[in-house]
Write a protein that holds these residues in place. Structure first.
Motif, PDB file in Angstrom:
ATOM      1  N   ALA A  31      55.427  58.249  40.201  1.00 60.30           N
ATOM      2  CA  ALA A  31      54.960  57.036  39.552  1.00 60.30           C
ATOM      3  C   ALA A  31      56.068  56.276  38.839  1.00 60.30           C
ATOM      4  N   GLN A  32      57.248  56.870  38.735  1.00 64.13           N
ATOM      5  CA  GLN A  32      58.314  56.178  38.043  1.00 64.13           C
ATOM      6  C   GLN A  32      59.003  55.140  38.939  1.00 64.13           C
ATOM      7  N   GLU A  33      58.679  55.148  40.241  1.00 63.58           N
ATOM      8  CA  GLU A  33      59.349  54.249  41.169  1.00 63.58           C
ATOM      9  C   GLU A  33      58.628  52.907  41.248  1.00 63.58           C
ATOM     10  N   GLY A  34      59.402  51.814  41.281  1.00 64.61           N
ATOM     11  CA  GLY A  34      58.834  50.506  41.553  1.00 64.61           C
ATOM     12  C   GLY A  34      58.187  49.865  40.354  1.00 64.61           C
ATOM     13  N   ASN A  35      57.790  48.562  40.478  1.00 65.44           N
ATOM     14  CA  ASN A  35      57.127  47.808  39.430  1.00 65.44           C
ATOM     15  C   ASN A  35      55.847  47.203  39.973  1.00 65.44           C
ATOM     16  N   LEU A  36      54.830  47.165  39.133  1.00 65.76           N
ATOM     17  CA  LEU A  36      53.554  46.574  39.505  1.00 65.76           C
ATOM     18  C   LEU A  36      53.112  45.613  38.419  1.00 65.76           C
ATOM     19  N   VAL A  37      52.448  44.557  38.850  1.00 67.52           N
ATOM     20  CA  VAL A  37      51.746  43.680  37.921  1.00 67.52           C
ATOM     21  C   VAL A  37      50.287  44.127  37.910  1.00 67.52           C
ATOM     22  N   VAL A  38      49.791  44.423  36.730  1.00 65.82           N
ATOM     23  CA  VAL A  38      48.436  44.931  36.561  1.00 65.82           C
ATOM     24  C   VAL A  38      47.641  43.935  35.734  1.00 65.82           C
ATOM     25  N   GLY A  39      46.424  43.641  36.169  1.00 64.54           N
ATOM     26  CA  GLY A  39      45.628  42.692  35.412  1.00 64.54           C
ATOM     27  C   GLY A  39      44.165  42.735  35.791  1.00 64.54           C
ATOM     28  N   GLU A  40      43.432  41.801  35.239  1.00 64.16           N
ATOM     29  CA  GLU A  40      42.017  41.670  35.550  1.00 64.16           C
ATOM     30  C   GLU A  40      41.639  40.202  35.556  1.00 64.16           C
ATOM     31  N   VAL A  41      40.638  39.867  36.369  1.00 60.31           N
ATOM     32  CA  VAL A  41      40.193  38.480  36.529  1.00 60.31           C
ATOM     33  C   VAL A  41      38.759  38.384  36.034  1.00 60.31           C
ATOM     34  N   ARG A  42      38.499  37.379  35.171  1.00 59.90           N
ATOM     35  CA  ARG A  42      37.172  37.228  34.574  1.00 59.90           C
ATOM     36  C   ARG A  42      36.715  35.769  34.619  1.00 59.90           C
ATOM     37  N   ASP A  43      35.404  35.612  34.521  1.00 59.32           N
ATOM     38  CA  ASP A  43      34.806  34.277  34.434  1.00 59.32           C
ATOM     39  C   ASP A  43      35.048  33.734  33.033  1.00 59.32           C
ATOM     40  N   LYS A  44      35.604  32.537  32.940  1.00 56.86           N
ATOM     41  CA  LYS A  44      35.955  31.985  31.636  1.00 56.86           C
ATOM     42  C   LYS A  44      34.733  31.709  30.780  1.00 56.86           C
ATOM     43  N   ALA A  45      33.624  31.331  31.411  1.00 53.31           N
ATOM     44  CA  ALA A  45      32.425  30.964  30.644  1.00 53.31           C
ATOM     45  C   ALA A  45      31.693  32.182  30.096  1.00 53.31           C
ATOM     46  N   THR A  46      31.626  33.264  30.874  1.00 52.81           N
ATOM     47  CA  THR A  46      30.823  34.426  30.470  1.00 52.81           C
ATOM     48  C   THR A  46      31.639  35.652  30.109  1.00 52.81           C
ATOM     49  N   GLY A  47      32.885  35.688  30.537  1.00 49.70           N
ATOM     50  CA  GLY A  47      33.696  36.866  30.307  1.00 49.70           C
ATOM     51  C   GLY A  47      33.432  37.989  31.286  1.00 49.70           C
ATOM     52  N   GLU A  48      32.544  37.766  32.260  1.00 48.27           N
ATOM     53  CA  GLU A  48      32.222  38.814  33.230  1.00 48.27           C
ATOM     54  C   GLU A  48      33.330  38.949  34.276  1.00 48.27           C
ATOM     55  N   ALA A  49      33.455  40.159  34.810  1.00 49.79           N
ATOM     56  CA  ALA A  49      34.467  40.422  35.830  1.00 49.79           C
ATOM     57  C   ALA A  49      34.171  39.624  37.100  1.00 49.79           C
ATOM     58  N   VAL A  50      35.229  39.261  37.817  1.00 47.96           N
ATOM     59  CA  VAL A  50      35.105  38.545  39.097  1.00 47.96           C
ATOM     60  C   VAL A  50      35.640  39.456  40.195  1.00 47.96           C
TER      61      VAL A  50
END
Length: 805
Positions: A31-50
């Motif tokens: 797991a020490q190798e490489g780089n990843l961008v980690v995130g989450e996407v949500r609905d701006k109005a409700t905060g629910e996951a997309v």
């Protein structure tokens, strides 16, 4: 292979622990190798996951990914700064520059509705071409929004009835929600809510499922290739996720229907890092019974209700905790003389942790409990009969993203099954003798490893292995039979075991393999092989499923059942991913599958193994499906041709026979059309071959009563073919900008009044021309009795008022 050797037990346990620890150390190093961008996407109005949003680098759109069910994503980065693009139908695209400091913590992205695309109807929460490019074979994701549009019995939206419209999924007949998938029986499906299994997923004796659609976030059906992460059932996995509450504001939805009402409320709990969801539903048939002029009917009770909830906490940026719970109960009471009630109660606690950019931990602890109670109030024969059983477990999984081409999943799953004694306690003064059986407990440990690797842009492979170790443990007893054969019924000794002592052991090695090859743009060929072991099963004379069905674990004389499935499919998308076409074929064989002797009694039998017979089975079929996902008109049409066989010594003169749920032809049509912003119409049509049954060949007389006589052959007759059409109209009230929004759903079940048979009664015997054996005193007829057909539903309209606030 049966074994009681302690050495084998210790060796296998050490092997499981060694493999898991080795995997953890290897993953931590890699797991020490490489780089990843980690995130989450949500609905701006409700905060629910997309879920299903596209995430890719602007300079290389082909190097993208799709957000998971919780809106999460992980994407490999080679050089920074770079622009990351996130898009999803119905939302405005966003683009954000990613720099070095963004690698230190998970990122959040909020999508806003795209006003220019509000007329676009999307019924799939996934990547448009995922059915072609993914490794998924025999897997279907059912969007909750689409499920709610399907016409329903009594207007009651039902998850399991929606799944029955998919290819390869059959039912036992009218008025049941049991699933019979690719030749498997109903108990061979693992139905779980947030990782916790549910033993009886039905209300009202199978007319409705236990799932309130407003509380659901995601439903996935695996019927072909099941990854090594999951196990314990032969035929399918129905993986259901309760939705998380939004973190922005309190909101709710619900409905008032013909026989029940429901309400769901969710919102932030303490801050934008925590949320809650509470959902409830109840029928009110018993309320209307109270207005009946008949006193006996007024005193009856008939209802079900269910409650569910989910809490979510985000602890800093790397940890997330969720706690889910569901409770459902049914009760039928007849004039205070008879009562039958049953309930499910399940809970699960889940912990997700981001260890680093490439390594993720997911731990789930759960408990599932089921019980039933029957009471009969009579001075001479009154009794109280109750039973309960449960499963508790903990599952830990590590996910390692080695690269964009390789993902590794490994983990452990430990589970304990406990089946309490079945108790029949007579009332005071009753002539009935008390009955109590011995408890049964099973302990199962599993280790799994699953690897996904993309060898080239055209070829991807998923390989997995699952090792299961099962023990029946004390407290309990083992009965020893003459010749070590329970079929003799002659008990020669009884062995008693203390708490935790090993009574029987089994091991199962379950390889899994799937491959996908892209033949061209929007066209792929997929194949898979799966082996599964199942260590608990239902012993019952009924194929429709009853609340009192008896689950039995593997033991000294009851071996686990095993299945091997081979599947092959072609997948093609048409007209810019607007249409999905799939053609899948499969062959499945079963080993050590059980059935009961003719006239067997297992409910109060402590020697249930003497009533069971074991043999083999096989099933095969072809499934065809055309599905439209976008536009004002959506839905699918599917056709399945399939056959199911069992061959069990002692049944059907040892020849192969069809179980009740063998239904060679199955056609389903599901359509939804959006007329305008306020009106939608939906319709379904179903056609299936009639269920396989055994009709009497005659009758005989006992105490002046005619009793049907059945021949040695099983299920050589069939009910008439089943077909039905349902329609519904959804009318939204005008949106006046108020906090309350309402809509009306008008539905008609069985539009053209098809009288599909539910059962047949045989009477009126004539032409007595066969006599019984000498001295028996019984008279037998050779002519089939007269037939009285019973059906459940004719035309059945329903009205439901739905609301949001």
């Amino acid at each position: 292979m049966y074994s009681n050797h302690l050495l084998l037990k210790i060796t296998s346990t050490k092997f499981v622990c060694f493999i898991f620890l080795f995997s953890c150390l290897a993953l931590e190093t890699l797991a020490q190798e490489g780089n990843l961008v980690v995130g989450e996407v949500r609905d701006k109005a409700t905060g629910e996951a997309v879920p299903g949003a596209n995430v890719y680098w602007e300079y290389a759109p082909q190097k993208g990914t799709v957000t998971g069910s919780g809106g999460e994503f992980r994407i490999k980065v080679e050089e920074l700064p770079r622009f990351l693009v996130i898009s999803f139908m119905g939302y405005a695209q966003i683009k954000r520059e990613i720099v070095e400091k963004d690698l230190d913590k998970p990122l959040k992205f909020f999508l806003s509705p795209d006003e220019m695309s509000l007329d676009e109807v999307v019924v799939s929460d996934r990547r448009p071409d995922s059915n072609v490019v993914s490794l998924e074979l025999g897997k279907t994701t059912v969007p909750i929004t689409q499920l709610k549009n399907i016409p329903a019995l009594f207007g009651e939206v039902d998850l399991l009835r929606g799944l029955q419209l998919l290819p390869g999924v059959n039912t036992a007949g009218e008025g049941t929600t049991g699933l019979f998938i690719r030749g498997g029986s109903a108990d061979q499906n693992l139905v779980q809510i947030d990782g916790a299994p549910i033993f009886n997923p039905s209300h009202f004796f199978g007319f409705f499922s236990v799932f309130n659609p407003d509380a659901l976030d995601d439903v996935q059906l695996y019927k072909g290739h099941i990854p090594a992460n999951y196990g314990g059932r032969l035929s399918s996995l129905v993986d259901i996720s309760l939705k998380e509450g939004n973190t922005q504001r309190v909101k709710g939805e619900g409905g008032i229907g013909s026989i029940s009402s429901r309400v769901t409320v969710d919102g932030p709990l303490f801050s934008d890092k925590s949320s809650f969801v509470l959902s409830g539903r109840r029928t009110y048939a018993d309320v209307f019974l109270a207005f009946s002029p008949n006193e006996n009917i007024r005193n009856n009770q008939l209802y079900f209700y269910d409650l569910s909830g989910k809490l979510m906490w985000r602890i800093k940026d790397k940890d997330k905790l969720t706690f889910s719970s569901y409770y459902g109960a049914d009760y039928l009471g007849l004039s205070e003389q008879f009562g039958l009630g049953w309930n499910n109660w399940i809970s699960s606690l889940n912990w997700n942790r981001t260890i680093n950019e490439q390594l993720y931990l997911d731990v789930t602890a759960y408990h599932s409990y089921y019980n039933y109670l029957i009471s009969f109030n009579d001075e001479d024969t009154g009794f109280r009969w109750n039973n309960d059983f449960s499963e508790s477990g903990i599952r830990g999984q590590l996910t390692y993203l080695h690269s964009e081409q390789t993902q590794i999943h490994t983990g452990l799953h430990s589970q304990v099954y406990h089946f309490s004694p079945l108790n029949l306690n007579p009332n005071a003064g009753s002539s009935i003798e008390p009955i109590s059986t011995n408890p049964r407990t099973g302990w199962q440990n599993n280790i799994f490893l699953n690897v996904d690797h993309e060898f080239s842009p055209t070829l991807s492979v998923e390989a997995g292995i699952r090792l299961s170790q099962y023990q029946q443990i004390g407290r309990g007893v083992n009965y020893l039979y003459e010749g070590d054969d329970p079929n003799t019924g002659n008990i020669i000794d009884t062995l008693s075991y203390s708490f935790g002592e090993n009574m029987a052991s089994y091991y199962g090695l379950e390889p899994r393999l799937a491959a996908r090859y892209l033949l061209g743009e929007g066209l792929s060929l997929k194949g898979a092989y799966n082996r599964n072991f199942q260590y608990i099963q239902i012993a019952t004379n009924s194929s429709a499923g009853l609340p009192i069905d008896r689950w039995v674990p593997a033991g000294r004389y009851i071996e686990p059942i095993r299945s091997d499935q081979y599947s092959l499919g072609v997948f093609k998308n048409l007209f810019n991913n607007q249409y999905e076409f799939s053609l899948e074929g499969y062959y499945k064989d079963f080993d050590r599958i059980i059935d009961l002797r003719q006239g067997a009694n297992v409910l109060f039998n402590d020697n249930v193994e003497t009533e069971m017979l074991a043999g083999k089975g096989w099933a095969y079929g072809v499934e065809w499906m055309l599905r439209k996902n976008v536009g004002n008109t959506t839905g699918w049409i599917s056709y399945t041709w399939s056959r199911v066989f069992r061959q069990i010594p002692g049944i059907n003169e040892d020849e192969p026979f069809n179980p009740r749920f063998d239904r060679p032809h199955d056609v389903s049509v599901v359509l939804n059309h959006k007329i305008n912003e306020r009106v939608e119409v939906s319709g379904t049509f179903i056609y299936t071959t009639g269920v396989a049954v055994t009709f009497p060949v005659g009758s005989y007389r006992v105490d002046n009563q005619r009793v049907p006589l059945y021949g040695p052959r099983r299920n050589e007759d069939r009910f008439p073919d089943y077909h039905r059409m349902d329609l519904s109209v959804n009318l939204k009230n005008k949106d006046k900008g108020r906090w309350w929004r309402g809509s009306w759903n008008f539905s008609i079940y069985n539009v053209y009044n098809r009288k599909n048979p539910f059962s047949y009664q045989f009477a009126d015997i004539y032409n007595n021309d066969i006599t019984a054996s000498p001295g028996s005193g019984e008279e037998i007829t050779s002519v089939r009795p007269g037939v009285i057909m019973t059906y459940l539903f004719g035309i059945l309209p329903a009205v439901t008022y739905n609301f949001e606030f």
